[in-house]
Design a protein around this motif. Sequence first.
Motif, short mmCIF file in Angstrom:
data_model
loop_
_atom_site.label_atom_id
_atom_site.label_comp_id
_atom_site.label_asym_id
_atom_site.label_seq_id
_atom_site.Cartn_x
_atom_site.Cartn_y
_atom_site.Cartn_z
N UNK A 1 1.41 11.05 5.43
CA UNK A 1 0.23 11.91 5.36
C UNK A 1 0.67 13.27 4.84
N UNK A 2 -0.04 13.80 3.84
CA UNK A 2 0.34 15.08 3.26
C UNK A 2 -0.90 15.88 2.91
N UNK A 3 -0.71 17.16 2.64
CA UNK A 3 -1.83 18.04 2.29
C UNK A 3 -1.39 18.96 1.15
N UNK A 4 -2.30 19.19 0.22
CA UNK A 4 -2.01 20.06 -0.93
C UNK A 4 -3.15 21.07 -1.09
N UNK A 5 -2.78 22.32 -1.26
CA UNK A 5 -3.78 23.37 -1.44
C UNK A 5 -3.89 23.77 -2.91
N UNK A 6 -5.13 23.92 -3.38
CA UNK A 6 -5.41 24.40 -4.72
C UNK A 6 -6.18 25.72 -4.61
N UNK A 7 -5.70 26.76 -5.28
CA UNK A 7 -6.36 28.06 -5.24
C UNK A 7 -7.47 28.08 -6.28
N UNK A 8 -8.70 28.36 -5.84
CA UNK A 8 -9.84 28.40 -6.74
C UNK A 8 -10.09 29.83 -7.22
N UNK A 9 -10.18 30.75 -6.29
CA UNK A 9 -10.30 32.18 -6.59
C UNK A 9 -9.19 32.90 -5.85
N UNK A 10 -8.27 33.51 -6.59
CA UNK A 10 -7.13 34.16 -5.95
C UNK A 10 -6.52 35.19 -6.90
#
Length: 255
Positions: free
Chosen positions: A34-43
């Motif tokens: 199980x893994x998680x990945x973050x994507x920055x939309x507004x940063x």
Amino acid sequence: MKKVIFEYVDGNMAGYEWRWEVSLERLDSGSFTLSAEQTLIEADDFDEPLEVNPVSGLVLGEDIFEAFQGLVSEICGDGVDFDLEDVAKNVAALDSATGRRFLHGEELLEQRAFRERKTEQIETEARLSRFKSKIEELTSGLSDEAEKLGTTEIRSPKERVQTYLKSRLMRFEELPSKETAFTEVLAWDENVSPSIQDGWTILKYRQTSDIHGTGGICPYCGFEVRAKPLASRWNANCQCGANLDYLGQAHLKNE
């Protein structure tokens, strides 16, 4: 095969926004990661996505469910809602049986915990039975009379020492010496004087700390309380209802 099983979009008052994708991968060995990945939309240009450690070696659906709850809590915070059936369907796309167990994960984990408690109880009772005569021998001659501290009744010296011996036996699978038991439980009484505050009796207690955790010996019943993990500031509840704090005081509500 790897599949996204949950997505979560969040942001803050500064206008920043990001998305988390939680994925489940089935390995050739049959286990899951199980893994998680973050994507920055507004940063800001210099911002980088956060990284979290994957959880590997998962086999059963209920274990994936437990890991999923912990991971979502870590990346999204407590109280985040998710559609359990939708997530379970995504898990089932990798393996139908695992998806069904994921859907009923909470119930299956409760059943497992019950079985483990039952097994532990049976083992504890068997161990105490083997040492019953030895505990009686070690505490022979001690008073059976309960004692009064102000308006609070505490257990007899014999019962307190026996409770201490049993708690040590359950934790270490062996009994301490008679001298150690008497010193830990009864010698401490010489320096104990109670105070009464707002309906509570407050006693100092003998604090203990070792590789198994921080804690102390309850002055009301003799049980050795442990607070986990090892910490400098903690409160712990004893089986008799007393609360032991990290300052070395044991609080028991007056009946």
